[in-house]
Design a protein around this motif. Sequence first.
Motif, PDB file in Angstrom:
ATOM      1  N   LEU A   1      -0.114   5.532   6.117  1.00  0.00           N
ATOM      2  CA  LEU A   1       0.292   4.535   6.946  1.00  0.00           C
ATOM      3  C   LEU A   1      -0.864   2.841   7.304  1.00  0.00           C
ATOM      4  O   LEU A   1      -1.468   3.527   7.080  1.00  0.00           O
ATOM      5  N   VAL A   2      -0.104   2.709   6.691  1.00  0.00           N
ATOM      6  CA  VAL A   2      -1.054   1.063   6.825  1.00  0.00           C
ATOM      7  C   VAL A   2       0.227  -0.565   7.321  1.00  0.00           C
ATOM      8  O   VAL A   2       0.135  -0.530   6.916  1.00  0.00           O
ATOM      9  N   THR A   3      -0.765  -0.468   8.315  1.00  0.00           N
ATOM     10  CA  THR A   3       0.457  -1.735   9.014  1.00  0.00           C
ATOM     11  C   THR A   3      -0.783  -3.115   8.763  1.00  0.00           C
ATOM     12  O   THR A   3      -1.377  -2.975   7.913  1.00  0.00           O
ATOM     13  N   GLY A   4       0.228  -4.086   9.183  1.00  0.00           N
ATOM     14  CA  GLY A   4      -0.335  -5.217   7.993  1.00  0.00           C
ATOM     15  C   GLY A   4      -0.067  -4.861   6.371  1.00  0.00           C
ATOM     16  O   GLY A   4      -0.757  -5.798   6.080  1.00  0.00           O
ATOM     17  N   ALA A   5       0.636  -4.113   6.177  1.00  0.00           N
ATOM     18  CA  ALA A   5      -0.038  -3.729   5.012  1.00  0.00           C
ATOM     19  C   ALA A   5       1.325  -4.843   4.007  1.00  0.00           C
ATOM     20  O   ALA A   5       1.490  -4.845   2.552  1.00  0.00           O
ATOM     21  N   GLY A   6       2.002  -5.864   4.529  1.00  0.00           N
ATOM     22  CA  GLY A   6       2.590  -6.786   3.358  1.00  0.00           C
ATOM     23  C   GLY A   6       1.649  -7.648   2.549  1.00  0.00           C
ATOM     24  O   GLY A   6       2.179  -8.977   2.230  1.00  0.00           O
ATOM     25  N   SER A   7       0.363  -7.723   3.280  1.00  0.00           N
ATOM     26  CA  SER A   7      -0.344  -8.578   2.669  1.00  0.00           C
ATOM     27  C   SER A   7      -1.703  -8.421   2.919  1.00  0.00           C
ATOM     28  O   SER A   7      -2.263  -7.292   3.825  1.00  0.00           O
ATOM     29  N   GLY A   8      -2.899  -9.229   1.917  1.00  0.00           N
ATOM     30  CA  GLY A   8      -4.388  -9.193   2.497  1.00  0.00           C
ATOM     31  C   GLY A   8      -4.871  -8.244   2.261  1.00  0.00           C
ATOM     32  O   GLY A   8      -4.761  -6.782   1.255  1.00  0.00           O
ATOM     33  N   LEU A   9      -5.500  -7.719   3.912  1.00  0.00           N
ATOM     34  CA  LEU A   9      -6.631  -6.404   3.485  1.00  0.00           C
ATOM     35  C   LEU A   9      -5.095  -5.337   3.686  1.00  0.00           C
ATOM     36  O   LEU A   9      -5.191  -4.281   2.583  1.00  0.00           O
ATOM     37  N   GLY A  10      -4.504  -5.062   4.271  1.00  0.00           N
ATOM     38  CA  GLY A  10      -3.592  -4.008   4.393  1.00  0.00           C
ATOM     39  C   GLY A  10      -3.159  -3.825   3.293  1.00  0.00           C
ATOM     40  O   GLY A  10      -2.330  -2.681   2.588  1.00  0.00           O
ATOM     41  N   GLU A  11      -2.243  -5.000   2.414  1.00  0.00           N
ATOM     42  CA  GLU A  11      -1.833  -4.960   0.810  1.00  0.00           C
ATOM     43  C   GLU A  11      -2.589  -4.182  -0.200  1.00  0.00           C
ATOM     44  O   GLU A  11      -2.359  -3.169  -0.667  1.00  0.00           O
ATOM     45  N   ALA A  12      -3.648  -4.290  -0.488  1.00  0.00           N
ATOM     46  CA  ALA A  12      -4.756  -3.826  -1.084  1.00  0.00           C
ATOM     47  C   ALA A  12      -4.958  -2.836  -0.636  1.00  0.00           C
ATOM     48  O   ALA A  12      -4.804  -1.212  -1.767  1.00  0.00           O
ATOM     49  N   THR A  13      -5.031  -2.009   0.975  1.00  0.00           N
ATOM     50  CA  THR A  13      -5.198  -0.668   1.002  1.00  0.00           C
ATOM     51  C   THR A  13      -4.286   0.011   0.538  1.00  0.00           C
ATOM     52  O   THR A  13      -4.283   0.903   0.006  1.00  0.00           O
ATOM     53  N   ALA A  14      -3.073  -0.470   0.533  1.00  0.00           N
ATOM     54  CA  ALA A  14      -1.500   0.522   0.914  1.00  0.00           C
ATOM     55  C   ALA A  14      -1.577   0.668  -0.715  1.00  0.00           C
ATOM     56  O   ALA A  14      -1.113   2.050  -1.534  1.00  0.00           O
ATOM     57  N   ARG A  15      -1.958  -0.039  -1.804  1.00  0.00           N
ATOM     58  CA  ARG A  15      -2.006  -0.263  -3.024  1.00  0.00           C
ATOM     59  C   ARG A  15      -2.501   0.745  -3.790  1.00  0.00           C
ATOM     60  O   ARG A  15      -2.667   1.247  -4.248  1.00  0.00           O
ATOM     61  N   ARG A  16      -3.987   1.235  -2.994  1.00  0.00           N
ATOM     62  CA  ARG A  16      -5.020   1.639  -3.381  1.00  0.00           C
ATOM     63  C   ARG A  16      -5.016   2.991  -2.982  1.00  0.00           C
ATOM     64  O   ARG A  16      -5.630   4.126  -3.991  1.00  0.00           O
ATOM     65  N   LEU A  17      -4.035   3.039  -1.936  1.00  0.00           N
ATOM     66  CA  LEU A  17      -3.945   4.551  -1.704  1.00  0.00           C
ATOM     67  C   LEU A  17      -3.053   4.890  -2.469  1.00  0.00           C
ATOM     68  O   LEU A  17      -2.639   6.557  -3.002  1.00  0.00           O
ATOM     69  N   ALA A  18      -1.561   4.575  -3.017  1.00  0.00           N
ATOM     70  CA  ALA A  18      -0.562   4.903  -3.564  1.00  0.00           C
ATOM     71  C   ALA A  18      -1.203   5.463  -4.984  1.00  0.00           C
ATOM     72  O   ALA A  18      -1.096   6.035  -5.832  1.00  0.00           O
ATOM     73  N   GLY A  19      -2.088   4.080  -5.596  1.00  0.00           N
ATOM     74  CA  GLY A  19      -3.276   4.373  -7.031  1.00  0.00           C
ATOM     75  C   GLY A  19      -3.708   5.768  -6.767  1.00  0.00           C
ATOM     76  O   GLY A  19      -3.877   6.639  -7.879  1.00  0.00           O
ATOM     77  N   GLN A  20      -4.078   6.724  -5.937  1.00  0.00           N
ATOM     78  CA  GLN A  20      -4.722   7.053  -5.588  1.00  0.00           C
ATOM     79  C   GLN A  20      -3.785   8.536  -5.250  1.00  0.00           C
ATOM     80  O   GLN A  20      -4.431  10.376  -4.774  1.00  0.00           O
ATOM     81  N   GLY A  21      -2.615   8.639  -5.270  1.00  0.00           N
ATOM     82  CA  GLY A  21      -1.780   9.515  -5.421  1.00  0.00           C
ATOM     83  C   GLY A  21      -0.820   9.496  -3.449  1.00  0.00           C
ATOM     84  O   GLY A  21      -0.507  10.869  -3.746  1.00  0.00           O
ATOM     85  N   ALA A  22      -1.098   8.571  -3.056  1.00  0.00           N
ATOM     86  CA  ALA A  22      -0.973   9.169  -1.856  1.00  0.00           C
ATOM     87  C   ALA A  22       0.306   8.223  -1.400  1.00  0.00           C
ATOM     88  O   ALA A  22       1.010   7.123  -2.028  1.00  0.00           O
ATOM     89  N   ARG A  23       1.503   9.378  -0.618  1.00  0.00           N
ATOM     90  CA  ARG A  23       2.790   8.545  -0.514  1.00  0.00           C
ATOM     91  C   ARG A  23       2.827   7.966   0.728  1.00  0.00           C
ATOM     92  O   ARG A  23       1.993   7.982   1.763  1.00  0.00           O
TER      93      ARG A  23
END
Length: 254
Positions: free
Chosen positions: A9-31
């Motif tokens: 779960l990533v907060t502030g994930a609609g932009s910036g650092l949060g978005e990049a984190t959400a994308r990277r974690l998803a790329g590593q196989g996380a839901r």
Amino acid sequence: MHISGQIALVTGAGSGLGEATARRLAGQGARVVVMDMSQASADRVAGEIGGLALAADVSDPVAVEAAFERVQAELGTPRIVVNCAGIGTAARILPRDGTLPFEVFERTLRVNLFGSYVVLSLAARAMSTAEPLDADGARGVIVNTASVAYEDGQIGQAAYAASKGGIASMTLPAARELARFGIRVMTIAPGLFETAMSAGLPPGAKASLEAGLPFPSRMGKPDEYAMLVQAIVDNPLLNGAVIRIDSAVRLAPK
């Protein structure tokens, strides 16, 4: 902790650092649960990474608790929680017009510090009753976001620096308290990064800021923050500490 297969779960994930984190974690196989103040932003990112979009104001405990309950019901326990939601404010203690900006100070601490605490607390409650993931008894990891301003606060950043200083200061006591549950707590303190906030700077101002960065002499890319989140999740001995990611910069007074 292995990222693949985990719920993040990533907060502030609609932009910036949060978005990049959400994308990277998803790329590593996380839901990934993409939480943001803006439903539209959350929907956009979640749609592109196959995640779950939730809109919530982190400074509202009721809204955040409802979000965690939905995640628990639909996906299960989030084992990786990253706090990227926050606001940047600038207000002098004694402005030239003599108006004392108490509201700015209160709002900044409520969103940045109290909001981080709310998410941390609810994440810890969810993780604490989950099954351990490994022989160490690990149940999850929580990563908060401070700023180099917690140490190098500039003129006009009293509220912002105080909010980020609070996040940094609660890292160790939180990690010590949650250790018995196998929950790690870390904080990242970013320096100057390419976000929506910096995108609005005039070219000359951006060049001036980058000239003060020792090496590399450029603003950080959001995915470089996300890379550090990944390293923290991967390394079980990273716990209870604040890591600066800042090109060795130390901010001037103004």
